[in-house]
Scaffold this motif. Structure first.
Motif, PDB file in Angstrom:
ATOM      1  N   GLU A  64      21.885  52.935 163.672  1.00  0.00           N
ATOM      2  CA  GLU A  64      22.625  52.006 164.529  1.00  0.00           C
ATOM      3  C   GLU A  64      22.284  52.216 165.998  1.00  0.00           C
ATOM      4  O   GLU A  64      22.118  51.247 166.753  1.00  0.00           O
ATOM      5  CB  GLU A  64      24.135  52.190 164.309  1.00  0.00           C
ATOM      6  N   ASN A  67      18.806  50.846 166.660  1.00  0.00           N
ATOM      7  CA  ASN A  67      18.834  49.388 166.694  1.00  0.00           C
ATOM      8  C   ASN A  67      19.467  48.866 167.980  1.00  0.00           C
ATOM      9  O   ASN A  67      19.061  47.826 168.511  1.00  0.00           O
ATOM     10  CB  ASN A  67      19.603  48.850 165.484  1.00  0.00           C
ATOM     11  N   GLU A  68      20.467  49.586 168.498  1.00  0.00           N
ATOM     12  CA  GLU A  68      21.092  49.191 169.756  1.00  0.00           C
ATOM     13  C   GLU A  68      20.095  49.280 170.906  1.00  0.00           C
ATOM     14  O   GLU A  68      20.084  48.424 171.798  1.00  0.00           O
ATOM     15  CB  GLU A  68      22.303  50.085 170.038  1.00  0.00           C
ATOM     16  N   ARG A  71      17.995  46.243 170.743  1.00  0.00           N
ATOM     17  CA  ARG A  71      18.695  45.027 171.159  1.00  0.00           C
ATOM     18  C   ARG A  71      18.852  44.950 172.675  1.00  0.00           C
ATOM     19  O   ARG A  71      18.747  43.876 173.268  1.00  0.00           O
ATOM     20  CB  ARG A  71      20.078  44.951 170.506  1.00  0.00           C
ATOM     21  N   SER A  83      11.059  45.318 169.964  1.00  0.00           N
ATOM     22  CA  SER A  83      11.455  45.919 168.699  1.00  0.00           C
ATOM     23  C   SER A  83      10.237  46.286 167.873  1.00  0.00           C
ATOM     24  O   SER A  83      10.145  47.373 167.322  1.00  0.00           O
ATOM     25  CB  SER A  83      12.352  44.953 167.921  1.00  0.00           C
ATOM     26  N   THR A  87       9.266  50.153 166.919  1.00  0.00           N
ATOM     27  CA  THR A  87       9.240  50.456 165.499  1.00  0.00           C
ATOM     28  C   THR A  87       7.863  50.914 165.075  1.00  0.00           C
ATOM     29  O   THR A  87       7.704  51.854 164.299  1.00  0.00           O
ATOM     30  CB  THR A  87       9.669  49.222 164.675  1.00  0.00           C
TER      31      THR A  87
END
Length: 312
Positions: A64, A67-68, A71, A83, A87
Motif C-alpha cells: 500500500e 502504491n501510494e 499515485r 508507475s 515498478t
C-alpha cells in the motif's frame, strides 16, 4: 558489485525523495544507483552493519505504501509512466520480488558512515547539500509546500496573474526563512535532522586542541559526529555511568581518531560543549537525539566554563 558511478545533480536526487507515514524517505534501489551499487550488494552492505539501522532509520515498504508513492509522485498525467518506471526498477534490479526498503533522513545519514571510499564520500556530500537545500520541504512546512504546488499548478493551467503568484511565493519562502539558525543561538524544529547535525559538526570543526562534551546519553552516533574533528584534537566526554558506550567502542574510536577519554558523572542534567577551553555551547537536546524533537542551542559566556568543569 558496483556499477559505473554517475554523479547526479540535486534536482535529479530531489525527484527520488518520497513521503511515507509523514517521513521523508529515499528507496534502496535509487540510493544504490546514487552510490553505484547493485541493489542486492547495497542492501548487503546495510545488513553487514544492521545494528546501526533501527526501525526509524530503515523499514520495508508495504504494498500500500509503495502504491501510494506511485499515485502521489508527479502530476496525474505522468502517474502511469512513473508507475511503470518505478515498478520496472524494483522488479528488474537483481530480480527482486520484495518491496523496497525506505531510508529516513537519519538512516541516510547513518548510511554515509557505512559506505566508505572517495566515491562514497563524494556522493554523500551531494546528499548532504541537497537535504540542506530541501529543508524548506520538510514535514513542518507541508502546508506551505502544498500552497506552492497549488500556485504552480494554477500558473500551468491558466498562465495568468504571474506577477501576483510570484509575489505570493516570495512571501511563503520569507516565512520559511524563520527556520534559519543564527550563529550564536537558534532553534531546530522536529525533522530538521541534517541541519541539526550539520550545525553540531560545525562546532566540532572549530576545535584546534580540545573538545569537552557533557552529555548524559552518549552512544555510537555521537562518536560518529566526533570523528569529524580535526586531527590532533583531544576529546573528553562526561556522561552517565549507564551510557551505552563500551570500552571496546572507545578503543576502536581511539585507534582511528585519537584521543578520546570517557568519564562518568551523575551531576549534570543539561548538555554542554566546550571548544578549546574558550567557547561554551548549551545544547537543549542530547546529541544522539538532534532533530528528533524541537530543541534550541545558545552560545554562553566563556567565563562560566571553570564553574561547569569544577562541578561536573
Amino acid at each position: 558489485m558496483k556499477n559505473e558511478i554517475a554523479i547526479h545533480n540535486s534536482e535529479w536526487i530531489k525527484d527520488k525523495i518520497y513521503t511515507v507515514c509523514g517521513e521523508q524517505v529515499m528507496l534502496d534501489f535509487e540510493l544504490a544507483e546514487i552510490y553505484g551499487y547493485e541493489t542486492k550488494a547495497f542492501n548487503q552492505q546495510v545488513k553487514n552493519n544492521i545494528e546501526r539501522f533501527d526501525e526509524d532509520f530503515r523499514f520495508q515498504l508495504t504494498v500500500e505504501e509503495f502504491n501510494e508513492i506511485l499515485r502521489c509522485k508527479n502530476s496525474a498525467s505522468n502517474e502511469i509512466l512513473r508507475s511503470k518506471n518505478l515498478t520496472s526498477k524494483t522488479e528488474n534490479r537483481g530480480g527482486r520480488r520484495y518491496m523496497p526498503y525506505a531510508f529516513t533522513e537519519q538512516g541516510i545519514y547513518m548510511l554515509m558512515t557505512v559506505l566508505k571510499g572517495e566515491l562514497a564520500v563524494a556522493q554523500s556530500k551531494i546528499l548532504i547539500r541537497m537535504f540542506k537545500e530541501m529543508k524548506h520541504f520538510l514535514q513542518n512546512n507541508a502546508n506551505i509546500f502544498a500552497e506552492i504546488n497549488t500556485i504552480k499548478q494554477n500558473l500551468l493551467e491558466t498562465n495568468v496573474h504571474q506577477k501576483e503568484a510570484d509575489k505570493r511565493i516570495d512571501e511563503l519562502f520569507t516565512l520559511m526563512d524563520k527556520y534559519n539558525v543564527e550563529e550564536k543561538q537558534g532553534i531546530f524544529f522536529q525533522g530538521q535532522i541534517f541541519d541539526a547535525y550539520a550545525k553540531f559538526e560545525s562546532f566540532i570543526a572549530q576545535a584546534k586542541k580540545e573538545i569537552i562534551l557533557i552529555d548524559g546519553y552518549v552512544d555510537l552516533s555521537v562518536l560518529e559526529r566526533l570523528s569529524k574533528k580535526q586531527s590532533g584534537v583531544n576529546v573528553t566526554i562526561y556522561t552517565d555511568p549507564k551510557t551505552k558506550l563500551t570500552a571496546q567502542d572507545i578503543q576502536k574510536f581511539n585507534a582511528q581518531y585519537p584521543t578520546m577519554s570517557v568519564k562518568h558523572t551523575t551531576k549534570m542534567h543539561d548538555r554542554f560543549l566546550i571548544v578549546d577551553g574558550k567557547t561554551l555551547y548549551h545544547i537543549g537536546a542530547s546529541l544522539k537525539d538532534l532533530g528528533k524533537k524541537c530543541f534550541a542551542f545558545e552560545l554562553l559566556e566563556p567565563s562560566l566554563i571553570p564553574a561547569i568543569l569544577q562541578n561536573v
